[in-house]
Design an enzyme around this catalytic site. Structure first.
Site, PDB file in Angstrom:
ATOM      1  N   ALA A 270       0.838  -1.186   0.000  1.00 25.51           N
ATOM      2  CA  ALA A 270       0.000   0.000   0.000  1.00 25.51           C
ATOM      3  C   ALA A 270       0.880   1.245   0.000  1.00 25.51           C
ATOM      4  CB  ALA A 270      -0.908   0.015   1.229  1.00 25.51           C
ATOM      5  N   MET A 271       0.250   2.406  -0.279  1.00 29.26           N
ATOM      6  CA  MET A 271       1.012   3.646  -0.446  1.00 29.26           C
ATOM      7  C   MET A 271       0.303   4.826   0.205  1.00 29.26           C
ATOM      8  SD  MET A 271       3.647   5.159  -1.659  1.00 29.26           S
ATOM      9  CE  MET A 271       3.881   6.907  -1.419  1.00 29.26           C
ATOM     10  N   GLU A 306      -0.076   3.086   6.792  1.00 29.38           N
ATOM     11  CA  GLU A 306      -0.196   4.138   5.771  1.00 29.38           C
ATOM     12  C   GLU A 306      -0.830   5.390   6.380  1.00 29.38           C
ATOM     13  OE1 GLU A 306       1.606   3.421   3.464  1.00 29.38           O
ATOM     14  OE2 GLU A 306       1.567   1.234   3.472  1.00 29.38           O
ATOM     15  N   HIS A 309       1.724   7.404   8.304  1.00 22.11           N
ATOM     16  CA  HIS A 309       2.635   8.169   7.448  1.00 22.11           C
ATOM     17  C   HIS A 309       2.163   9.621   7.279  1.00 22.11           C
ATOM     18  CE1 HIS A 309       5.858   5.684   5.966  1.00 22.11           C
ATOM     19  NE2 HIS A 309       5.084   4.784   5.384  1.00 22.11           N
ATOM     20  N   GLU A 328      10.100   5.147   6.985  1.00 23.43           N
ATOM     21  CA  GLU A 328       9.612   3.767   7.015  1.00 23.43           C
ATOM     22  C   GLU A 328       9.890   3.066   8.346  1.00 23.43           C
ATOM     23  OE1 GLU A 328       7.443   2.801   5.160  1.00 23.43           O
ATOM     24  OE2 GLU A 328       7.634   4.000   3.341  1.00 23.43           O
TER      25      GLU A 328
HETATM   26  N1  BES Z   1       5.739   3.837   1.191  1.00 24.96           N
HETATM   27  C1  BES Z   1       5.490   2.440   1.194  1.00 24.96           C
HETATM   28  C2  BES Z   1       5.050   1.920  -0.138  1.00 24.96           C
HETATM   29  C3  BES Z   1       6.141   1.777  -1.155  1.00 24.96           C
HETATM   30  C4  BES Z   1       7.125   0.869  -0.974  1.00 24.96           C
HETATM   31  C5  BES Z   1       6.162   2.506  -2.287  1.00 24.96           C
HETATM   32  C6  BES Z   1       8.115   0.723  -1.923  1.00 24.96           C
HETATM   33  C7  BES Z   1       7.140   2.377  -3.229  1.00 24.96           C
HETATM   34  C8  BES Z   1       8.124   1.467  -3.053  1.00 24.96           C
HETATM   35  C9  BES Z   1       4.419   2.061   2.201  1.00 24.96           C
HETATM   36  O1  BES Z   1       4.271   2.943   3.253  1.00 24.96           O
HETATM   37  C10 BES Z   1       4.868   0.773   2.808  1.00 24.96           C
HETATM   38  O2  BES Z   1       5.824   0.767   3.505  1.00 24.96           O
HETATM   39  N2  BES Z   1       4.157  -0.302   2.498  1.00 24.96           N
HETATM   40  C11 BES Z   1       4.512  -1.619   2.899  1.00 24.96           C
HETATM   41  C12 BES Z   1       3.598  -2.138   3.959  1.00 24.96           C
HETATM   42  C13 BES Z   1       3.929  -1.610   5.316  1.00 24.96           C
HETATM   43  C14 BES Z   1       2.901  -2.008   6.320  1.00 24.96           C
HETATM   44  C15 BES Z   1       5.273  -2.050   5.809  1.00 24.96           C
HETATM   45  C16 BES Z   1       4.401  -2.481   1.667  1.00 24.96           C
HETATM   46  O3  BES Z   1       3.875  -1.992   0.658  1.00 24.96           O
HETATM   47  O4  BES Z   1       4.863  -3.600   1.693  1.00 24.96           O
HETATM   48 ZN    ZN Z   2       5.617   2.815   4.793  1.00 26.02          ZN
END
Ligand code: BES
Ligand code: ZN
Length: 885
Positions: A270-271, A306, A309, A328
Site C-alpha cells: 500500500a502507499m 499508511e 505516514h 519507514e
Molecule cells: N511507502 C510504502 C510503499 C512503497 C514501498 C512505495 C516501496 C514504493 C516502493 C508504504 O508505506 C509501505 O511501507 N508499504 C509496505 C507495507 C507496510 C505495512 C510495511 C508495503 O507496501 O509492503
Molecule cells: Zn511505509
C-alpha cells in the site's frame, strides 16, 4: 525503456536542488493509450544555492513531449534537450518563472505499475519513489515540496470516480461531451512521490471521523463494485488508527477527506499518498468467508501504517532516498506499537521479532547487507528492504527504550515542531531525541551507519562467597560488504535475574544504585556488570523483550533454558526460551546430514512437555499460547546453522521433531483442539482468533504424527470450517499429506473459489509451499494454469513467492531445478516489471550458507543471470548477490 544508468549514487554527494518548484497545476485527461497531461509549474532558483543561470534539468521517463512554454512563450526544440530520462532547458530566468509542459503517457502499456497505469480498468498511480517522472517532467526528488492543484478529466461512464490528493474543490460535466472533471487541491506542500490520482468505476463505502479537536473528516473506501461488503474491517481499523495516533502521539488528521482506494494490481502492499492512500486490494478486502485471521491482522496494521505516514512521511518527509528509514522505520515502529496496544504487546513483539529474524538477519549476514541508512545505491527501488524497514523500526524502539515512552514522545513532538513541512534527515530526528533527553546520541548513530547484526555474548558468574553475580558482555559486529571494521555500538540490554523459586530478584549494581527496569547500556566491546546482594545462584533472563536487534549467545545450560520456559516473567523471553530450546535441538539434528536421534530423544520429550504446560495455561492469552506451539521454521534453523546447510536435513529434523511432539503430548493437543472449538458467528477479535490459532496449531502437530485418524480429523476440520481461517489452515495441513484427501480438498477449494482472485491466491500459495520431491513440477503446472498470470503481482507472489520463500527444500533442490525455475521466471518478469523481478531475485541472498553442491548450483544460475541483459534493478541484485566485484 529510458532508464537511469547503472552508476551508484552516494549519500555524500547530496546537493540541494538548483531550482525549487512551489506550485503545481496539473490537468490530466485520462485515456487508455494516451493520457494527456498539461502541467504548469511555478519554479524559482533555490535561494540557498547560487544557481546563476544553470540549466534546468527535469526528470522524465517514457513521456511524449508535445509542447513547452516558459512564461507563456513557446520554446523551440533548440531551447531544450530530451535525453536519458531528462529534459534540459538550457536557459531559464534567474527569477521565478512559469513552465508549462504538455505531454502524453500510455497507461495501458505501463506494465511496470509505476507512474500512471490501469488496473482492471481503473486508472491509478504509484509515484514512490520515482514514478512521478513517468507522468510529467519534474524535479522528481523528495526535497522539492510543492502545493498541488489537480484537475482530472475522463469519460463519465468509464470513470465516474475521479480522485486526487487533498480536498475536493470542484466537479462537473463538460457540456456537449460524454466527459466530466473533478478538481482537487492539497494545501500541504508535498514531494512528488506523494502525488496520486485515481479514475474509475468504483463503489464508495463512506464513513466519518471526528478528530480530537472536533474537525469532521469524511472517510471513504473505494472498491470494485460488488465488494462493498468487504470494507467494514478496513474502515474500523482506519478509525481506530486515527484515534490511537491522537491519544498516543497527539497527532490529528489535517484534511477534510481521507480516501482509500483498493486496486488489484499493485507492486507493493500500500502507499501513503497524502489524503489518498492506494492499497493492494488484499490489504483492504475482508469477509469471514474470504479472509483469514492473519489477513485481518495484516489489514489492520497496513491501514494503520499508511495512515500514520500522514505525519511521519507526509507532513515531515525525507530529504533524499538515503533517509528512507526516517519515514519507514519510524512508521513501522508506530504501527507495531499500535498493534501491541490494540492486541497483546507480547504477541505483537513475538511476531515482529519473527519477521526481523527471518527477513532482516539473513539480509544483514549476506551479500546484500547494508546499513539502515545505506551510503549508496544503484536503484532505490531495491532499498525498500527488511533492513530499512524492520531494523529501522528496531532502532526507533531502542530510542524509546533508552528515553522511556514519555521521553520518546517528547522527542517526536519536538521533531514535528521543528520540521513540519520540511524534508529532513536522520540526524534531525536523532537530534530532537538528544535535545529532549539531554543525552549524547553520537554512538547511537552507528545503528544507522554500520551494517551487520551485532553478536552479543553474555555469561553470568555467581560468587557464592561475595553474593554477587557478574554479567560479562561482549559485542562483535561482523564484517559486511564494504565495511570490514566496526566500532562498538550502544546496545540497550534489558535483563532480569530469577531466583530458584521463580521470583524476580531486585537488581542492585555494585555501587549500590538500583537498576530500574533492568536496563543496562552496553557501550564497550567488552564490559562487566556486577549485581550485589544476590543470595543464591540466579538464572539470568537476557535481552528481555528483545531490547536490541542482536544475536545473543549465552552460557545457559538446557536446564536453565527449560526453567526460563516455565518461569520467565518477561513474556517475550519466556517464548524465546522455548524457541531457543527447540532451535538447539533442531540445529544439532540437522547438522552434518542429519541426526534424527537428537530430535526424537529425551530432550525433545522434555520440550514437548514444557510446551504442553504452557499451551494449557489458561492464565495466558490464547494467541500467546499458540505461539508456543509453532516451531522455528526451516529458514530459522538454516540461519542458525549459518554454514554448510543441507536443506533436506533441516526439513527432516523439523518433521521428526514435530512428529515427536505430536506423539508425546497427543492428549493435550487433542484437548486443546476440542476445548477451543468456535461457537457462534465469526469474530476477528484477538481472543477468538487466538483460540483458532491454538486449535489449528494443535491440529498441525496431531497430523504430524501421521496417524490416519488425525488425517481424518483434518479432513473434518476442512469440511466443517465456517470461516477462511479454519478452511485454509486445514487445506495447508492436508497439502502436506500424501493421501487422496489432499487432492479432494484442493479440488473442492478451487471449485468454490475459482472466481475470487484473493482467495484463489491462497489455493495457489498452499500448493507452491507443499514440500515434496515433485514441488518444482507442481509449481510449473501452476504457472501454466489458465488462472495464472505473470502480470498480476499478487498471483506471482502466491506462486513464485510462496515457492522461493515458503518451500526451502524444493527451492534448494540439490539438482538446481528450483533455482533455474526462479531465474527463468524472473527473466521474463524483468522484461516488463523490473521492480518485481528484482524483489524475487532477492531469494538468492543466502546462497553462501548452503553446502557445496547447492552452492555451486546457485552460483552457476546467478552467473548465467549476470551474463544476460537485465534491468538495472535486477542487475544490481544479481551482481551484488554474487559478490567479489
Ligand atoms: N511507502 C510504502 C510503499 C512503497 C514501498 C512505495 C516501496 C514504493 C516502493 C508504504 O508505506 C509501505 O511501507 N508499504 C509496505 C507495507 C507496510 C505495512 C510495511 C508495503 O507496501 O509492503
Ligand atoms: Zn511505509
Amino acid at each position: 525503456m529510458q532508464k537511469s544508468d547503472r552508476k551508484p549514487k552516494f549519500l555524500k554527494d547530496y546537493a540541494p536542488p538548483d531550482y525549487l518548484i512551489e506550485e503545481v497545476a496539473l490537468d490530466v485527461a485520462l485515456a487508455p493509450k494516451a493520457a494527456r497531461v498539461a502541467s504548469k509549474l511555478r519554479i524559482r532558483p533555490n535561494p540557498k544555492v547560487a544557481t546563476g543561470g544553470k540549466p534546468l534539468v527535469l526528470d522524465g521517463e517514457d513521456l511524449t513531449l508535445e509542447s513547452l512554454t516558459l512564461d507563456g512563450k513557446a520554446l523551440s526544440p533548440g531551447d531544450y534537450e530530451v535525453k536519458d530520462g531528462s529534459l534540459t532547458i538550457k536557459r531559464v530566468p534567474a527569477r521565478p518563472f512559469t513552465l508549462e509542459a504538455f505531454t502524453t503517457c500510455d497507461p495501458e502499456a505501463n506494465t511496470e505499475l509505476s507512474g500512471l497505469y490501469l488496473s482492471r480498468g481503473t486508472y491509478c498511480t504509484q509515484c514512490e519513489p520515482e514514478g512521478f517522472r513517468r507522468i510529467t517532467y519534474f524535479l522528481d526528488r523528495p526535497d522539492v515540496l510543492a502545493v498541488y492543484t489537480v484537475r482530472i478529466e475522463a469519460e463519465r461512464d468509464a470513470a465516474p470516480v475521479l480522485l486526487s490528493n487533498g480536498n475536493p474543490v470542484a466537479r462537473g460535466d463538460i457540456p456537449g461531451t460524454n466527459r466530466h472533471f473533478a478538481t482537487w487541491h492539497d494545501p500541504f506542500p508535498k514531494p512528488s512521490y506523494l502525488f496520486a490520482l485515481v479514475g474509475g468505476n468504483l463503489a464508495a463505502v463512506p464513513d466519518e471521523f471526528v478528530t480530537a479537536s472536533g474537525r469532521k473528516v469524511a472517510l471513504t473506501i473505494y472498491v470494485e463494485p460488488g465488494k462493498q461488503d468487504r470494507c467494514a474491517w478496513a474502515m474500523e481499523s482506519l478509525k481506530r488508527s486515527m484515534r490511537w495516533d491522537e491519544e498516543r502521539f497527539g497527532r490529528e488528521y489535517d484534511l477534510d477527506v481521507f480516501n482509500i482506494v483498493a486496486v488489484s494490481d499493485f507492486n507493493m502492499g500500500a502507499m501513503e499518498n497524502k489524503g489518498l492512500n492506494i492499497f493492494n486490494d488484499k490489504l483492504v478486502l475482508a469477509r469471514p468467508d474470504t479472509a483469514s485471521d492473519g489477513d485481518y491482522v495484516s489489514i489492520e496494521s497496513v491501514i494503520a501504517h499508511e495512515y500514520f505516514h500522514n505525519w511521519t512521511g507526509d507532513r515531515v518527509t525525507c530529504r533524499d532516498w538515503f533517509q528512507l528509514c526516517l519515514k519507514e522505520g519510524l512508521t513501522v515502529f508506530r504501527d507495531q506499537e499500535f498493534t501491541g496496544d490494540t492486541r497483546s504487546g507480547a504477541v505483537e513483539r513475538i511476531g515482529a521479532v519473527r519477521i526481523l529474524k527471518s527477513n532482516q538477519f539473513p539480509e544483514d549476514a549476506g551479500p546484500l547487507a547494508h546499513p539502515v541508512r545505506p551510503p549508496s545505491f544503484i536503484e532505490i527501488n531495491n532499498f525498500y528492504t527488511a533492513t530499512v524497514y524492520e531494523k529501522g523500526a528496531e532502532v526507533c524502539r531502542m530510542l524509546q527504550t533508552l528515553l522511556g515512552r514519555e521521553g520518546f514522545r517528547k522527542g517526536l513532538d519536538l521533531y514535528f515542531e521543528r520540521h513540519d513541512g520540511e524534508a529532513v534527515t536522520v540526524e534531525d530526528f536523532v537530534d530532537a531525541m538528544a535535545d529532549v533527553s539531554g543525552r549524547d546520541l553520537k554512538q547511537f548513530m552507528r545503528w544507522y551507519t554500520q551494517a551487520g547484526t551485532p553478536e552479543l555474548a553474555c555469561s553470568l558468574d555467581y560468587d557464592a562467597h561475595a553474593k554477587t553475580a557478574r554479567l560479562t558482555v561482549s559485542q562483535i559486529i561482523p564484517p559486511t560488504p564494504g565495511q570490514a571494521k566496526k566500532e562498538p555500538m550502544l546496545i540497550p540490554l534489558k535483563v532480569g535475574l530469577i531466583g530458584a523459586n521463580g521470583d524476580e530478584l531486585p537488581l542492585t549494581l555494585a555501587d549500590g544504585t538500583p537498576l530500574v527496569d533492568g536496563l543496562l547500556e552496553v557501550t564497550e566491546r567488552e564490559q562487566v556488570f556486577e549485581f550485589r546482594d544476590i543470595p543464591a545462584p540466579p538464572t539470568p533472563s537476557l535481552l528481555r523483550n528483545f531490547s536490541a536487534p542482536v544475536r545473543l549467545s549465552t552460557n545457559l545450560d538446557p536446564g536453565q533454558i527449560e526453567f526460563l520456559m516455565a518461569h520467565d516473567s518477561d513474556p517475550f523471553n519466556r517464548w524465546q526460551a522455548a524457541q531457543t530450546y527447540a532451535t538447539n535441538l533442531l540445529t544439532d539434528g540437522a547438522r552434518d546430514g542429519g541426526n534424527i536421534e537428537r530430535v526424537t530423544g529425551k530432550e525433545a520429550a522434555r520440550l514437548a512437555q514444557a510446551l504442553a504446560v504452557t499451551s494449557r495455561d489458561s492464565s495466558l492469552l490464547t494467541a500467546y499460547r499458540a505461539e508456543f506451539l509453532k516451531l522455528p521454521g526451516e529458514a530459522d534453523i538454516a540461519r542458525e546453522l549459518s554454514r554448510n546447510v543441507d536443506t533436506d536435513a533441516v526439513h527432516g529434523a523439523r518433521e521428526a521433531l514435530r512428529k515427536k511432539i505430536g506423539e508425546e503430548i497427543r492428549e493435550t493437543l487433542t484437548e486443546l483442539y476440542e476445548a477451543n472449538a468456535d461457537s457462534g458467528p465469526y469474530s476477528p477479535d484477538p481472543e477468538s482468533a487466538g483460540r483458532r490459532a491454538v486449535r489449528n496449531a494443535a491440529l498441525d502437530l496431531l497430523v504430524a504424527t501421521g496417524d490416519t485418524s488425525e488425517i481424518a480429523r483434518a479432513e473434518r476440520h476442512y469440511r466443517d470450517a465456517t470461516n477462511m481461517t479454519d478452511s485454509i489452515a486445514a487445506l495447508a495441513i492436508l497439502s502436506h499429506v500424501q493421501a487422496p484427501v489432499r487432492d479432494k480438498a484442493l479440488d473442492h477449494f478451487y471449485a468454490r473459489w475459482q472466481d475470487e482472485p484473493l482467495v484463489l491466491d491462497k489455493w495457489f500459495a498452499v500448493q507452491a509451499r507443499a514440500a515434496s520431491s515433485s514441488s518444482v513440477e507442481t509449481v510449473r503446472t501452476l504457472l501454466s494454469h489458465p488462472k495464472f498470470s505473470l502480470k498480476n503481482p499478487n498471483r506471482v507472489r502466491a506462486v513464485i513467492g510462496s515457492f522461493i520463500h515458503g518451500n526451502p527444500t524444493a527451492f534448494n533442490r540439490p539438482d538446481g531445478a528450483g533455482y533455474r525455475l526462479l531465474a527463468e521466471q524472473a527473466i521474463e518478469i524483468d522484461g516488463f516489471n523490473p521492480h518485481m523481478a528484482a524483489r524475487l531475485l532477492g531469494a538468492f541472498e543466502s546462497w553462501r550458507i548452503l553446502e557445496p553442491i547447492r552452492q555451486a548450483r546457485a552460483k552457476s544460475v546467478l552467473q548465467d543471470l549476470a551474463a544476460r541483459t537485465l534491468s538495472t534493478d535486477s542487475y544490481e541484485i544479481v551482481t551484488k548477490t554474487l559478490g567479489e566485484g
